[in-house]
Scaffold this active site. Sequence first.
Site, short mmCIF file in Angstrom:
data_model
loop_
_atom_site.label_atom_id
_atom_site.label_comp_id
_atom_site.label_asym_id
_atom_site.label_seq_id
_atom_site.Cartn_x
_atom_site.Cartn_y
_atom_site.Cartn_z
CG HIS A 41 -36.76 -35.34 -29.65
ND1 HIS A 41 -36.03 -34.28 -29.29
CD2 HIS A 41 -37.97 -35.05 -29.12
CE1 HIS A 41 -36.53 -33.33 -28.70
NE2 HIS A 41 -37.88 -33.69 -28.62
CG ASP A 96 -40.29 -23.81 -31.77
OD1 ASP A 96 -41.26 -24.01 -31.30
OD2 ASP A 96 -39.08 -24.08 -31.10
NE ARG A 99 -46.96 -23.22 -27.36
CZ ARG A 99 -46.28 -24.27 -27.35
NH1 ARG A 99 -45.14 -24.17 -28.22
NH2 ARG A 99 -46.46 -25.34 -26.56
CB SER A 157 -43.05 -26.53 -30.51
OG SER A 157 -41.88 -26.22 -29.91
CE LYS A 214 -38.19 -27.31 -30.63
NZ LYS A 214 -38.41 -26.85 -29.48
N1 URA Z 1 -40.82 -28.42 -25.88
C1 URA Z 1 -40.66 -27.87 -27.20
O1 URA Z 1 -39.83 -28.00 -27.66
N2 URA Z 1 -41.91 -27.24 -27.40
C2 URA Z 1 -42.98 -27.16 -26.71
O2 URA Z 1 -43.93 -26.70 -27.20
C3 URA Z 1 -42.83 -27.77 -25.44
C4 URA Z 1 -41.92 -28.61 -25.12
#
Ligand code: URA
Length: 433
Positions: free
Chosen positions: A82, A161, A168, A183, A187
């Site tokens: 990632h 998320d 946020r 976050s 994923k």
């Molecule tokens: N990318 C994400 O997936 N989450 C975040 O909080 C910031 C960047």
Amino acid sequence: MRMYDIIEKKRNGEELTDQEIRFFIEEYTKGDIPDYQVSALMMAVYFQDMTEKERAELTSAMVDSGDKIDLSAISGTKVDKHSTGGVGDTTTLVLAPLVASLGVPVAKMSGRGLGHTGGTIDKLESIPGFHVEISNDDFIHLVNKNKVAVIGQSGNLTPADKKLYSLRDVTATVNSIPLIASSIMSKKIASGADSIVLDVKTGSGAFMQELEDAKELAGAMVSIGNRVGRNTMAVISDMSQPLGKGIGNALEVKEAIDTLKGHGPEDLTELCLVLGSQMVVLAGKAETLDEARNQLQENMQNGKAFNQFKIFLDSQGGDAHVADHPEMLPQATYKIELPALETGTVSEIVANEVGTAAMMLGAGRATKDSVIDLAAGIVLHKKIGDKVTEGETLLTIHTNQNVIEEVKDKLYKSIRISDTTVNPPTLIYDTVT
Ligand code: URA
Ligand code: CA
């Protein structure tokens, strides 16, 4: 349990229990806690931080808020890579077939691009016929058969998320290490890989522009991954200038093909070898990084990586002839060369500015609903440290628009030429395990 008490506890700098974290994530996902209370908690976290234990629990709770991809039907250790996002970051297109060519299963879930960074799915869709809308069963079948497949993000992955991120975004709490780390990791973990290699970028084109921040984020993500039972490591790599030479969807596919055949740009090739070696070792296909690197280089030279790419395209409806004939990729009507205005050494190519220029050409999305021009983009002829003489081409703009003065202006402003010697920037800053 009351949300009020949880907010107050975090406001006072205390550690939340697993039960408290689970409670607010579960109830918020269901819609039983209002945005204003969760906003207050996010702001408290922003100022008071979270312990490693809290971060791991927050991540697990977010993973459990939605679907989890079960990859257990795929044999072998599934390793995912990632990247935190960059400009012209063509690594996934290279790494997926390259690593798979050594027998490492690559079950990749990817997204589309937004803003000045590109998405792997957009890039792949510049190959005629290629599609990522496959069922989970087909996905697993393809990885078992060919060792590599790419699928689009499933609808109900980490809904907690999604809600938290939107909140946020409008409450000035995006920029918090525990919140960003949980976050991203939620994923990745929900996507099912056993091991995770993170490429955390630093520099103007990166989410974390400062090296120290990138290191902190990398450490936070590695800690979360390992605590929840996924073997995780991170590489911190440069994103002060775009990676490789191509920026734009079809242009990056072309660049990936060159790299898979062993004659890609130096920086892109090196980063792919560094990340790929880590993946191969985590998958248990090599004992040492050197051994892994040799195997990867061998498969670039002997055509196995390239052949794996063709198998991959073909298995997802793509026209594999494109690999031998990149001129079949979408082509822009205009190819406009940008000449250097002075003689010297290239000292800066500001990545986020070049990324924004590519987006203005149509290579990326300004908003979620923008339509992408797959042929559009930029090919750099010079990178930082290269000598250039006045009038020599700095880069070629690929565009279907006939008025691009604003883009040219932006590009000129993003590139600086110095009359002193300049070294290329460091590519790999650190490794975090
Ligand atoms: N990318 C994400 O997936 N989450 C975040 O909080 C910031 C960047
Ligand atoms: Ca590139």
